[in-house]
Write a protein that holds these residues in place. Structure first.
Motif, PDB file in Angstrom:
ATOM      1  N   GLY A   1       0.795  -1.219   0.000  1.00 53.94           N
ATOM      2  CA  GLY A   1       0.000   0.000   0.000  1.00 53.94           C
ATOM      3  C   GLY A   1       0.825   1.265   0.000  1.00 53.94           C
ATOM      4  N   LEU A   2       2.150   1.113  -0.097  1.00 56.07           N
ATOM      5  CA  LEU A   2       3.040   2.277  -0.097  1.00 56.07           C
ATOM      6  C   LEU A   2       3.596   2.488  -1.497  1.00 56.07           C
ATOM      7  CD1 LEU A   2       5.018   1.643   3.213  1.00 56.07           C
ATOM      8  CD2 LEU A   2       3.014   3.098   2.863  1.00 56.07           C
ATOM      9  N   PRO A   3       3.569   3.710  -1.989  1.00 59.51           N
ATOM     10  CA  PRO A   3       4.053   3.961  -3.353  1.00 59.51           C
ATOM     11  C   PRO A   3       5.569   3.977  -3.409  1.00 59.51           C
ATOM     12  CG  PRO A   3       3.390   6.017  -2.342  1.00 59.51           C
ATOM     13  CD  PRO A   3       3.032   4.934  -1.359  1.00 59.51           C
ATOM     14  N   PRO A   4       6.169   3.507  -4.520  1.00 58.21           N
ATOM     15  CA  PRO A   4       7.609   3.693  -4.712  1.00 58.21           C
ATOM     16  C   PRO A   4       7.902   5.137  -5.090  1.00 58.21           C
ATOM     17  CG  PRO A   4       6.662   2.665  -6.650  1.00 58.21           C
ATOM     18  CD  PRO A   4       5.541   2.783  -5.640  1.00 58.21           C
ATOM     19  N   ALA A   5       9.081   5.611  -4.724  1.00 58.56           N
ATOM     20  CA  ALA A   5       9.458   6.979  -5.081  1.00 58.56           C
ATOM     21  C   ALA A   5       9.654   7.119  -6.582  1.00 58.56           C
ATOM     22  CB  ALA A   5      10.726   7.387  -4.342  1.00 58.56           C
ATOM     23  N   SER A   6      10.115   6.062  -7.218  1.00 54.81           N
ATOM     24  CA  SER A   6      10.358   6.096  -8.656  1.00 54.81           C
ATOM     25  C   SER A   6      10.267   4.682  -9.192  1.00 54.81           C
ATOM     26  CB  SER A   6      11.733   6.691  -8.973  1.00 54.81           C
ATOM     27  OG  SER A   6      12.763   5.897  -8.405  1.00 54.81           O
TER      28      SER A   6
END
Length: 549
Positions: free
Chosen positions: A440-445
């Motif tokens: 549920g956490l987005p990657p920075a890139s």
């Protein structure tokens, strides 16, 4: 020259690198605050040579093309009469002086702790003591003993001045700039400034990281100073078959300062005695052995890429070299004598059109009159471009879209892969991927790689949580009219209202965060206990029981 390890941190010298390199540490003891150098400094050194059996670069070259060897010669000064029982006057500065004729150099058992590609010293005798100036490109060791992996190089500027009463602000002008020391109290070595730029020993490991010698390029040194007899032209000193820029055993005039300041000058209260506020010397002791072998033509291969179209394969080559160089590209299918175009400032580009296949390897060769040609080989890769990278906080979905410059199909199709997330579904070089992220956490890139070698990295755009509500839902049997309204956290989103699997209609969240849907003569008819659902285009959902009238 003093050991570099005896120094503690001082201040770094700002510099602009002619080609490339990295900044090293700065070491020194500063007992008086120095402002930044004025005028601005430029590191006018070119790249060092590849390493030798000693692990050090063979030479450093300045922006005017002069290259200096690591000075390890046993040549004797032609300007000093030998005195029996005393160490010989060598043309190279080494510490300790191991290079006696009866004690030849050997690596690493009989190798100096310190040696120099370039060194220039100047001194002034003052009523209260003295002043010293040092500029050097130095070779040394992290632990002060010759050892594999401990090799370091750095550009040094050192200024030491004994200051008289009452002290004050002192300006030091030298061949590589100006230092201003403010509010200096009187005392011995009251100005004690050293900057060593480029210290970078190897890092132990498996495999170990070798030393990096590009850091010295960020220092203030360059171009190299040379001895002169007439103040205009260099006066090199031949000793046998070797050639030197000067003699470190005698004082001599020099040229080469990028600012025309071929002197060591100090300005400040009583620096030369009561009422004498300026002292200066034009005499230096300089050391440096000229590298006389042909130099490799500088060459950096910036990029080699290709694109595929219906007519064939186009290869693009970007390179950097000397402005006066010619750069040629060769490989399977590339016509002979294919040269890159030059902008006259060291940048080169060329495109080879309509090849039948990607030339692997592709060779790029730079040549310059008087220098040895330099060749680099590579395999051109496709250009990957990430056109979309989004993470939806409501649905925890990552969406990636990317293109490849290789639009081949069938056996020529490339595979695009989002690293850590999986392959993209792609056709003719255009791919997309929609994947849930379990954390549920987005990657920075995200990084997308191609099976043809291309790669691109792109920051991920975050689509915030989309919260919607249904505040009212009614169905009027006469006229088969639906009226459903609610709120949405993202103006502009599309809200679709459904009854089960049947869509009633869609509307848009307005600027105030409200939405309303009214549909007449609807074919969607609710029964007792019916519940409608609303779904946002960003994934937000809500439900509400229907009031039937």
């Amino acid at each position: 020259m003093k050991k570099w390890k005896t120094l503690s941190t001082s201040c770094a010298i700002l510099a602009v690198l002619v080609l490339f390199g990295f900044a090293g540490d700065s070491h020194g003891t500063l007992s008086a605050v120095s402002t930044q150098l004025t005028p601005p400094q430029f590191a006018t050194l070119d790249l060092p040579s590849p390493g030798t059996s000693t692990g050090f670069p063979r030479w450093y070259q300045d922006s005017l093309g002069q290259a200096l060897d690591l000075c390890l010669s046993a040549a004797l000064s032609p300007n000093v009469v030998p005195v029996p029982g005393t160490p010989p006057a060598l043309m190279c500065l080494v510490d300790p002086p191991l290079l006696f004729p009866d004690n030849p150099l050997s690596w690493p058992t009989n190798f100096p702790d310190e040696a120099f590609w370039f060194a220039a010293d100047a001194s002034i005798t003052l009523p209260q003591g003295g002043a010293l100036y040092v500029a050097a490109i130095e070779a040394a060791f992290a632990n002060e003993v010759a050892a594999v992996g401990d090799q370091i190089s750095f550009a040094r500027i050192r200024i030491r001045v004994d200051i008289p009463e009452p002290g004050g602000t002192y300006i030091v002008t030298h061949p590589y700039g100006v230092n201003v020391f403010n509010n200096v109290a009187p005392g011995i070595r009251a100005i004690n400034f050293t900057s060593d730029v480029g210290v970078s020993p190897g890092i132990p490991g498996n495999p170990p990281t070798p030393p990096n010698f590009n850091g010295a390029l960020f220092g203030a040194i360059g171009p190299f100073l040379n001895r002169t007899l007439d103040g205009v032209t260099p006066a090199l000193i031949p000793v046998g078959a070797e050639l030197f820029i000067g003699d470190p055993n005698i004082d001599q005039l020099v040229i080469g300062s990028p600012f025309g300041t071929n002197f060591f000058r100090i300005e400040g209260p009583n620096i030369g005695g009561p009422g004498v506020n300026v002292v200066q010397t034009n005499l230096f002791r300089i050391a440096g052995k000229v590298f006389t072998d042909p130099l490799p033509t500088p060459l950096v291969l910036d990029r080699a890429g290709y694109s595929r179209s219906a007519t064939g394969i186009d290869v693009s080559v970007f390179a950097s070299s000397a402005p006066t160089a010619t750069v040629e590209v060769s490989g399977l299918g590339i016509p002979p004598s294919t040269f890159l175009a030059s902008d006259g400032a060291g940048k080169f580009f060329g495109m080879i059109r309509d090849l039948a296949a990607v030339p692997s390897p592709t060779t790029v060769t730079a040549s310059r009159p008087g220098d040895a040609p330099t060749s680099l080989t590579t395999t051109p890769v496709d250009l990957v471009d990430i056109t979309k990278a989004e993470f939806n906080m409501t649905t925890d979905i990552l969406t990636v879209e990317a293109n490849s410059s290789d639009t081949g199909t069938g056996a020529n199709a490339v595979t695009l892969t989002a690293v850590g997330f999986g392959p993209l579904t792609s056709t003719a070089g255009v791919g997309s991927l929609t994947v849930p992220v379990a954390s549920g956490l987005p990657p920075a890139s995200v990084t997308v790689t191609s099976s043809a070698g291309g790669v691109d990295t792109h920051p991920v755009t975050i689509i915030p949580d989309d919260v919607i509500t249904i505040t009212a839902a009614s169905y009027q049997t006469r006229g088969s009219t639906w009226t459903v309204s609610g709120t949405g956290s993202e103006p502009g989103n599309t809200i679709t209202v459904n009854l089960g699997i049947s869509a009633i209609g869609s509307t848009i969240v307005d600027a105030a965060g409200a939405w309303r849907l009214a549909v007449r003569n609807s074919l969607v008819i609710p029964g007792p206990g019916a519940v409608v659902s609303a779904v946002s285009s960003q994934g937000g959902q809500a439900t509400r029981a229907v009031i039937i009238r």
